[in-house]
Design an enzyme around this catalytic site. Structure first.
Site, PDB file in Angstrom:
ATOM      1  N   HIS A  80       0.849  -1.204   0.000  1.00  0.00           N
ATOM      2  CA  HIS A  80       0.000   0.000   0.000  1.00  0.00           C
ATOM      3  C   HIS A  80       0.882   1.252   0.000  1.00  0.00           C
ATOM      4  O   HIS A  80       0.548   2.255   0.623  1.00  0.00           O
ATOM      5  CB  HIS A  80      -0.940   0.028   1.207  1.00  0.00           C
ATOM      6  CG  HIS A  80      -1.974  -1.056   1.195  1.00  0.00           C
ATOM      7  ND1 HIS A  80      -3.210  -0.915   0.600  1.00  0.00           N
ATOM      8  CD2 HIS A  80      -1.964  -2.314   1.685  1.00  0.00           C
ATOM      9  CE1 HIS A  80      -3.917  -2.020   0.752  1.00  0.00           C
ATOM     10  NE2 HIS A  80      -3.178  -2.896   1.398  1.00  0.00           N
ATOM     11  N   ASN A 153     -10.427  -2.456   2.359  1.00  0.00           N
ATOM     12  CA  ASN A 153     -10.116  -2.471   0.939  1.00  0.00           C
ATOM     13  C   ASN A 153     -11.387  -2.199   0.137  1.00  0.00           C
ATOM     14  O   ASN A 153     -12.478  -2.121   0.697  1.00  0.00           O
ATOM     15  CB  ASN A 153      -9.574  -3.852   0.529  1.00  0.00           C
ATOM     16  CG  ASN A 153      -8.097  -4.033   0.880  1.00  0.00           C
ATOM     17  OD1 ASN A 153      -7.367  -3.065   1.076  1.00  0.00           O
ATOM     18  ND2 ASN A 153      -7.666  -5.273   0.955  1.00  0.00           N
ATOM     19  N   TYR A 367       0.609  -3.929  12.149  1.00  0.00           N
ATOM     20  CA  TYR A 367       0.627  -2.513  11.781  1.00  0.00           C
ATOM     21  C   TYR A 367       1.446  -1.664  12.746  1.00  0.00           C
ATOM     22  O   TYR A 367       2.205  -0.785  12.342  1.00  0.00           O
ATOM     23  CB  TYR A 367      -0.805  -1.982  11.670  1.00  0.00           C
ATOM     24  CG  TYR A 367      -1.545  -2.543  10.485  1.00  0.00           C
ATOM     25  CD1 TYR A 367      -1.850  -3.901  10.427  1.00  0.00           C
ATOM     26  CD2 TYR A 367      -1.926  -1.754   9.412  1.00  0.00           C
ATOM     27  CE1 TYR A 367      -2.515  -4.446   9.347  1.00  0.00           C
ATOM     28  CE2 TYR A 367      -2.593  -2.293   8.330  1.00  0.00           C
ATOM     29  CZ  TYR A 367      -2.891  -3.637   8.301  1.00  0.00           C
ATOM     30  OH  TYR A 367      -3.541  -4.178   7.229  1.00  0.00           O
TER      31      TYR A 367
HETATM   32 FE1  HDD Z   1      -2.780  -4.612   5.620  1.00  0.00          FE
HETATM   33  C1  HDD Z   1      -1.196  -1.659   5.192  1.00  0.00           C
HETATM   34  C2  HDD Z   1      -5.654  -3.267   4.266  1.00  0.00           C
HETATM   35  C3  HDD Z   1      -4.283  -7.704   5.716  1.00  0.00           C
HETATM   36  C4  HDD Z   1      -0.086  -5.852   7.189  1.00  0.00           C
HETATM   37  N1  HDD Z   1      -3.316  -2.813   4.861  1.00  0.00           N
HETATM   38  C5  HDD Z   1      -2.521  -1.716   4.782  1.00  0.00           C
HETATM   39  C6  HDD Z   1      -3.261  -0.622   4.224  1.00  0.00           C
HETATM   40  C7  HDD Z   1      -4.510  -1.078   3.953  1.00  0.00           C
HETATM   41  C8  HDD Z   1      -4.550  -2.461   4.361  1.00  0.00           C
HETATM   42  C9  HDD Z   1      -5.642  -0.289   3.345  1.00  0.00           C
HETATM   43  C10 HDD Z   1      -2.704   0.762   3.953  1.00  0.00           C
HETATM   44  C11 HDD Z   1      -3.010   1.710   5.063  1.00  0.00           C
HETATM   45  C12 HDD Z   1      -2.518   3.085   4.699  1.00  0.00           C
HETATM   46  O1  HDD Z   1      -3.142   3.709   3.840  1.00  0.00           O
HETATM   47  O2  HDD Z   1      -1.497   3.502   5.241  1.00  0.00           O
HETATM   48  N2  HDD Z   1      -4.569  -5.356   5.022  1.00  0.00           N
HETATM   49  C13 HDD Z   1      -5.644  -4.622   4.598  1.00  0.00           C
HETATM   50  C14 HDD Z   1      -6.802  -5.466   4.545  1.00  0.00           C
HETATM   51  C15 HDD Z   1      -6.420  -6.714   4.927  1.00  0.00           C
HETATM   52  C16 HDD Z   1      -5.018  -6.645   5.244  1.00  0.00           C
HETATM   53  C17 HDD Z   1      -8.183  -4.993   4.122  1.00  0.00           C
HETATM   54  C18 HDD Z   1      -7.233  -7.966   5.059  1.00  0.00           C
HETATM   55  C19 HDD Z   1      -8.502  -7.996   5.259  1.00  0.00           C
HETATM   56  N3  HDD Z   1      -2.264  -6.453   6.288  1.00  0.00           N
HETATM   57  C20 HDD Z   1      -3.038  -7.588   6.273  1.00  0.00           C
HETATM   58  C21 HDD Z   1      -2.349  -8.654   6.970  1.00  0.00           C
HETATM   59  C22 HDD Z   1      -1.157  -8.137   7.406  1.00  0.00           C
HETATM   60  C23 HDD Z   1      -1.133  -6.749   6.964  1.00  0.00           C
HETATM   61  C24 HDD Z   1      -2.882 -10.057   7.157  1.00  0.00           C
HETATM   62  C25 HDD Z   1      -0.047  -8.776   8.183  1.00  0.00           C
HETATM   63  C26 HDD Z   1      -0.172  -9.810   8.923  1.00  0.00           C
HETATM   64  N4  HDD Z   1      -0.934  -3.892   6.054  1.00  0.00           N
HETATM   65  C27 HDD Z   1       0.002  -4.576   6.758  1.00  0.00           C
HETATM   66  C28 HDD Z   1       1.230  -3.749   7.077  1.00  0.00           C
HETATM   67  C29 HDD Z   1       0.854  -2.382   6.418  1.00  0.00           C
HETATM   68  C30 HDD Z   1      -0.510  -2.649   5.825  1.00  0.00           C
HETATM   69  C31 HDD Z   1       2.534  -4.354   6.691  1.00  0.00           C
HETATM   70  C32 HDD Z   1       1.854  -1.803   5.449  1.00  0.00           C
HETATM   71  C33 HDD Z   1       1.896  -0.341   5.722  1.00  0.00           C
HETATM   72  C34 HDD Z   1       1.200  -0.191   6.974  1.00  0.00           C
HETATM   73  O3  HDD Z   1       0.738  -1.401   7.405  1.00  0.00           O
HETATM   74  O4  HDD Z   1       1.052   0.837   7.586  1.00  0.00           O
HETATM   75  O5  HDD Z   1       1.380  -3.631   8.441  1.00  0.00           O
END
Ligand code: HDD
Length: 704
Positions: A80, A153, A367
């Protein structure tokens, strides 16, 4: 000659060295300073020993400036990374106090500030806006009881059921490890290898291959919280909930060919669209919808509500619209706000709670952890965009970049320093503090320690089948096309075959189309872990001819292609009717400096033809004199302008003079090709999907 400022002045003025003022006017008479507050006398030259001599190490002004510049970038989000965000508010329609004690849901009409970031998943921060990809839809509510982040999402399900698979999923879709490409694209071996081996991704991959992942604008996407959450009322009663965002602008997507061309014409297409809509006061709006239910309802469903690869169709459980979110302010600074905003699904407020969805539970850790590595400090919550708008008081102290200056000795609790008249610090709040819902609702939610996937998560295909069969026929062929396109980029043939075997379980007709498109034999269906059900279709899942397929020009744009000699009254009348309908007329001409219309006057041109192809607009009009048309007929950009609008199924208004250009562009008359009069407005608000079979060969079912 060289001057003190280093700029060339009117040389030869007697050899006199005088200061050239390169800055624009500075009415406030503010002075540049260093970060230590020292006024800077010269921002153009390093400190040198002599006019042509060596630079001096003592130049702290230079060193500080370059040092800070060297550190301007922070690690981008691992996923993202590419995103655009805006400020706004959430307004509640009616009190929800019966189901939740969350403060923001108590008083009808109350507004809560929000910051909402939309994103793509796979590409880096500098990647384009329009790849085929899931869109992130993250909302930070700054409530009076703390921040609540709904990090969703634009698709209501996810690829995997268990967070332990997340790094594998993301590694597979990102650039391949050895070669560093492709950027922002799922069409490559490693992604499809993983997907073909993960039947639980079947439902999500159907959505990913649908038009949902090539949205026209960010204003035209739905949002979903995906997991089942809980709402908790003042009596401690818990209600299951699924969150939805419904766009007031309607749902709209692009054609694949269009999305690809937009990527070249304007890599920032979605960001610019959101920015421009907000700047012109056309504030995008979404309604928050809830699907609420209890344990008995959950138990009666043919799938597990803790499984994030499943939806509850709206036809079974309607979505109750409880408020609206309006985005009305673009951030003042992209980095400070959009880049540094730190969402976290674990940020919830009293009145909202989690369930045991194993994907959600993993997210609750990830996160917070990623923000530390991205923003560099455990104090990232003190960055203005992340600060709650209610008091924050605790005994957490110190750490890198501590911005607060806590007073007194009390940095622990309990303490009795009040007895000595000293600052004592905050205390727990049993009455209003966050309390976790006490009991698991079902006996299966507790027991032995196990690494196991429950049998209730085993059905990987029924909802994928339901999704496909719910779509409009045009969308179904787009899905078949998308699979064909993506799998055609997979070099290792067994991956394609395995994927076809999965698709056989989803829908044999779809599998046949894709196999035909690949020119590969149709394999037998892969084994399934549970029988595949034929669920009733859910029309709410369609974009085309669905509830949110609004045929409107409101907030959409019309490119009006003109050249010297174009009929002035027709152009003026068209602009007026488009504007009256809430649309945006954009005058496009071969040269930006202006165009002389039939009335002999020089008219303003908004965009130059070569730099503004028709993919940038929602409909086109072509108003040309005979001479004007002759001047454009051998201009590739003009022919392509019309050809693409027709191929992308958009409405085309044209006067008689433009006809030769239309002919050359291969435009075949249909109900979307109209005269440039008032009737154009009704025609311009939609796409002509019936035209599609005539302009592109999509993988059709063998029976078609
Ligand atoms: Fe995630 C970012 C949505 C599963 C780990 N995720 C991130 C963002 C969105 C989502 C919209 C961007 C937020 C922003 O604008 O800064 N993610 C989802 C959705 C999921 C999902 C809808 C399942 C239903 N994510 C998911 C899992 C993991 C993560 C299973 C880890 C176990 N997501 C992350 C992260 C991020 C992230 C690595 C990357 C940047 C951030 O968090 O801030 O922690």
């Amino acid at each position: 000659m060289a001057t003190k400022s280093g700029f060339l002045t009117e040389a030869g003025n007697g050899g006199e060295t005088h200061r050239h003022e390169p800055q624009a006017a500075n009415p406030a008479n503010d002075h540049l300073t260093t970060n230590q507050g020292i006024k800077v006398s010269d921002n153009q030259n390093q400190l040198k020993s002599g006019e042509r001599g060596p630079v001096l190490l003592e130049d702290f002004v230079l060193r500080e400036k370059i040092f800070h510049f060297d550190h301007e970038r922070i690690p981008e989000r691992i996923i993202h990374a590419r995103g655009s965000a805006a400020h706004g508010f959430f307004e509640l329609y009616e009190s929800l106090s019966d189901i939740t004690k969350a403060d923001l849901f108590q008083r009808a009409g109350e507004k809560t500030p929000v910051f909402t970031r939309f994103s793509t998943v796979a590409g880096g921060a500098g990647s384009v806006d329009t790849p085929r990809d899931v869109r992130g839809f993250a909302v930070k509510f700054y409530t009076q009881e703390g921040n609540w982040d709904l990090v969703g999402n634009n698709i209501p399900v996810f690829f995997i059921q268990d967070a332990i698979k997340f790094p594998d999923l993301i590694h597979s879709v990102k650039m391949e490890a050895d070669r560093g490409f492709p950027q922002a694209a799922s069409a490559h071996d490693t992604f499809w290898d993983f997907i073909s081996l993960m039947p639980e991704s079947s439902h999500m991959i159907l959505w990913a291959m649908s038009d949902r992942t090539i949205p026209r604008t960010l204003r035209n996407i739905e949002g979903f919280g995906i997991h089942t959450f809980r709402l908790v009322n003042a009596a401690g009663q818990s209600t299951f909930v699924k969150f939805h965002w419904k766009p007031k602008q309607g749902l709209a997507s692009t054609c694949w060919d269009e999305a690809v061309k937009i990527a070249g014409a304007d890599p920032d297409f979605h960001r610019r669209d959101l920015f421009e809509a907000i700047q012109r006061g056309d504030f995008p709006e979404w309604e928050l919808g809830l699907q609420t239910f209890d344990q008995a309802f959950a138990d009666a469903l043919p799938f597990d509500v803790l499984d994030p690869t499943k939806i509850i169709p709206e036809e079974i459980l309607p979505v109750r619209l409880v408020g609206r979110m309006v985005l009305d302010r673009w951030p003042d600074n992209f980095f400070a706000e959009t880049e540094q905003v730190a969402y976290c699904p674990a940020n919830i407020v009293p009145g909202v709670d989690f369930t045991n969805d194993p994907l959600l539970q993993g997210r609750l850790f990830s996160y917070l952890d990623t923000q530390k590595s991205r923003l560099g400090t455990a104090n990232f919550h003190q960055i203005p965009i992340n600060q709650p708008k209610c008091p924050v008081m605790n005994f957490q102290r110190d750490g890198q970049m501590q911005m607060q200056v806590p007073k007194g000795r009390a940095n622990y609790e309990p303490n009795s320093l009040a007895d000595q008249g000293e600052i004592t610090g905050p205390r727990e709040c049993p009455a209003h503090g966050f309390t976790t819902v006490a009991a698991a609702d079902a006996p299966t939610e507790q027991g032995d320690k196990l690494r196991i996937r429950p049998a209730s998560f085993a059905d990987h295909y029924s909802q994928a089948r339901m999704f496909y069969r719910s779509l409009d026929v045009a969308e179904q062929s787009h899905v078949a096309f998308a699979f064909t396109f993506e799998l055609s980029k997979v070099d290792f043939a067994p991956i394609r075959t395995r994927m076809l075997g999965n698709l056989m379980n989803v829908d044999p007709d779809l599998a046949a189309r894709v196999a035909g498109g690949l020119n590969m034999p149709l394999p037998a269906a892969n084994d399934t872990a549970a029988p595949v059900l034929d669920m009733d279709p859910s029309p709410a899942l369609k974009i085309i001819n669905g509830k949110l397929d609004l045929h409107t020009l409101k907030g959409r744009s019309v490119g009006i292609l003109v050249a010297d000699g174009s009929d002035a009254p027709t152009v003026e009348a068209l602009k007026a009717v488009v504007t009256e309908a809430g649309g945006l007329p954009v005058i496009v001409a071969p040269k930006i400096g202006g165009v002389t219309l039939s009335d002999g006057k020089l008219a303003k041109v908004d965009k130059q033809l070569a730099g503004f192809p028709s993919v940038m607009v929602d409909a086109i009009a072509v108003i040309l004199s005979d001479d004007g048309c002759a001047s454009l007929i051998n201009e590739g950009a003009a022919v392509q302008y019309v050809m693409d609008a027709f191929g992308h199924l958009k409405a085309i208004a044209a006067d008689g003079g433009a006809q030769p250009l239309l002919n050359k562009a291969g435009v075949v008359p249909d109900e979307g090709v109209v005269a440039p009069n008032k009737g154009f407005v009704a025609a311009a608000g939609k796409r002509y999907w019936d035209r599609e079979p005539g302009v592109r060969k999509l993988p059709r079912a063998p029976k078609d």
